[in-house]
Design a protein around this motif. Structure first.
Motif, PDB file in Angstrom:
ATOM      1  N   PHE A  59      40.343  46.469  33.675  1.00 19.60           N
ATOM      2  CA  PHE A  59      38.875  46.421  34.153  1.00 19.60           C
ATOM      3  C   PHE A  59      38.502  44.970  34.339  1.00 19.60           C
ATOM      4  O   PHE A  59      38.629  44.254  33.309  1.00 19.60           O
ATOM      5  N   LEU A  60      37.977  44.691  35.572  1.00 23.50           N
ATOM      6  CA  LEU A  60      37.167  43.400  35.881  1.00 23.50           C
ATOM      7  C   LEU A  60      36.495  43.421  36.866  1.00 23.50           C
ATOM      8  O   LEU A  60      36.768  43.618  38.098  1.00 23.50           O
ATOM      9  N   GLU A  61      34.840  43.404  36.466  1.00 23.67           N
ATOM     10  CA  GLU A  61      34.231  43.680  37.464  1.00 23.67           C
ATOM     11  C   GLU A  61      33.305  42.184  37.770  1.00 23.67           C
ATOM     12  O   GLU A  61      33.046  41.815  36.508  1.00 23.67           O
ATOM     13  N   PRO A  62      32.929  41.821  38.555  1.00 23.58           N
ATOM     14  CA  PRO A  62      32.970  42.686  39.928  1.00 23.58           C
ATOM     15  C   PRO A  62      34.566  42.426  40.397  1.00 23.58           C
ATOM     16  O   PRO A  62      35.048  41.587  40.380  1.00 23.58           O
ATOM     17  N   PHE A  63      35.005  43.426  40.957  1.00 20.90           N
ATOM     18  CA  PHE A  63      36.402  43.578  41.258  1.00 20.90           C
ATOM     19  C   PHE A  63      36.476  42.946  42.754  1.00 20.90           C
ATOM     20  O   PHE A  63      36.941  43.325  43.690  1.00 20.90           O
ATOM     21  N   ASP A  64      36.131  41.577  42.943  1.00 26.68           N
ATOM     22  CA  ASP A  64      36.172  41.091  44.108  1.00 26.68           C
ATOM     23  C   ASP A  64      37.405  40.117  44.207  1.00 26.68           C
ATOM     24  O   ASP A  64      38.241  40.261  43.582  1.00 26.68           O
TER      25      ASP A  64
END
Length: 190
Positions: A78-83
Motif C-alpha cells: 500500500f502506498l497512497e496517493p497511488f500516483d
C-alpha cells in the motif's frame, strides 16, 4: 494512526487504506511527505503466495523487487496517493537495501518509530532529485506477545512508513520563500 487502523481492523483493504490516507490531506497538511505506505513482512517461504495474492487483486505484473533469494522480504503493498511517482515503489523490498534495513530492524526490535539515514527514494526520477528519508513504525499481529526483541520479531506483520523528499519537506515546514533562511542537515558526527 495508520498502525491503529491495522489494530482496529480484521484485514485492511486497499480501498480502506486509500480512504484513510486521503483523509490525512497530505498535500495540504503534511507537505513533504511523499505518501503513507505499508510494507508487509514476508518470510521467504511465503514469497510466491504473496505475489500470487497481489496479482489476484488486479496487478498481473506484480513482483517483489529486486529479485533474488533472501531470508525475508518487506514488499510495499500500500502506498497512497497511488500516483505515478509512488507506483515506482510498489512491490519494492526495502529490506534489500542496507540503510532502509537498518532503520526497519531498529523499529522492529525496539517496537518504536525509526527514521532512516539519507536515501534515494524509489520515487525519484532523473530530474529534481532530492535526498530522502523514511520513517518506519512496526506493526505486529494482534494477540501476540511483544515482551522482548524475539517476540516482536515473531509477531511482525509489517511496517507503516512515510517517505520524505527533503527539499519538499523543508519547503512545507518553512514556506516557499526561504531566501532569509540558510540551513544544512547532517546525519552523523561531522
Amino acid at each position: 494512526g495508520a498502525r491503529a487502523l491495522f489494530a482496529a481492523s480484521k484485514e485492511v483493504t486497499r480501498e480502506e487504506w486509500r480512504q484513510y490516507v486521503t483523509g490525512l490531506r497530505l498535500p495540504a497538511d503534511y507537505a513533504g511527505i511523499q505518501g503513507v505506505g505499508f510494507a508487509v513482512h514476508i518470510p521467504a517461504s511465503q514469497l510466491a503466495s504473496h505475489e500470487q495474492h497481489i496479482r489476484a487483486e488486479g496487478f498481473p505484473d506484480y513482483r517483489v523487487s529486486p529479485p533474488g533469494p533472501r531470508d525475508e522480504y518487506s514488499a510495499i503493498v500500500f502506498l497512497e496517493p497511488f500516483d505515478w511517482r509512488n507506483q515506482r515503489a510498489f512491490g519494492y523490498d526495502m529490506f534489500s537495501e542496507p540503510i532502509r534495513h537498518k532503520a526497519m530492524e531498529r523499529a522492529r526490535h525496539l517496537g518504536v518509530a525509526a527514521l532512516s539515514a539519507k536515501v534515494r527514494l524509489m520515487q525519484e526520477t532523473s530530474t529534481d532529485i532530492q535526498p530522502g528519508v523514511l520513517l518506519y513504525v512496526p506493526g505486529y499481529r494482534k494477540g501476540m506477545p511483544l515482551t522482548d526483541t524475539a517476540a516482536r520479531q515473531a509477531a511482525l506483520q509489517g511496517f507503516v512508513y512515510a517517505p520524505f523528499r527533503m527539499r519538499d519537506l523543508m519547503r512545507g515546514i518553512l514556506g516557499a520563500d526561504t531566501r532569509d533562511v540558510d540551513f544544512e542537515l547532517y546525519d552523523g558526527p561531522n
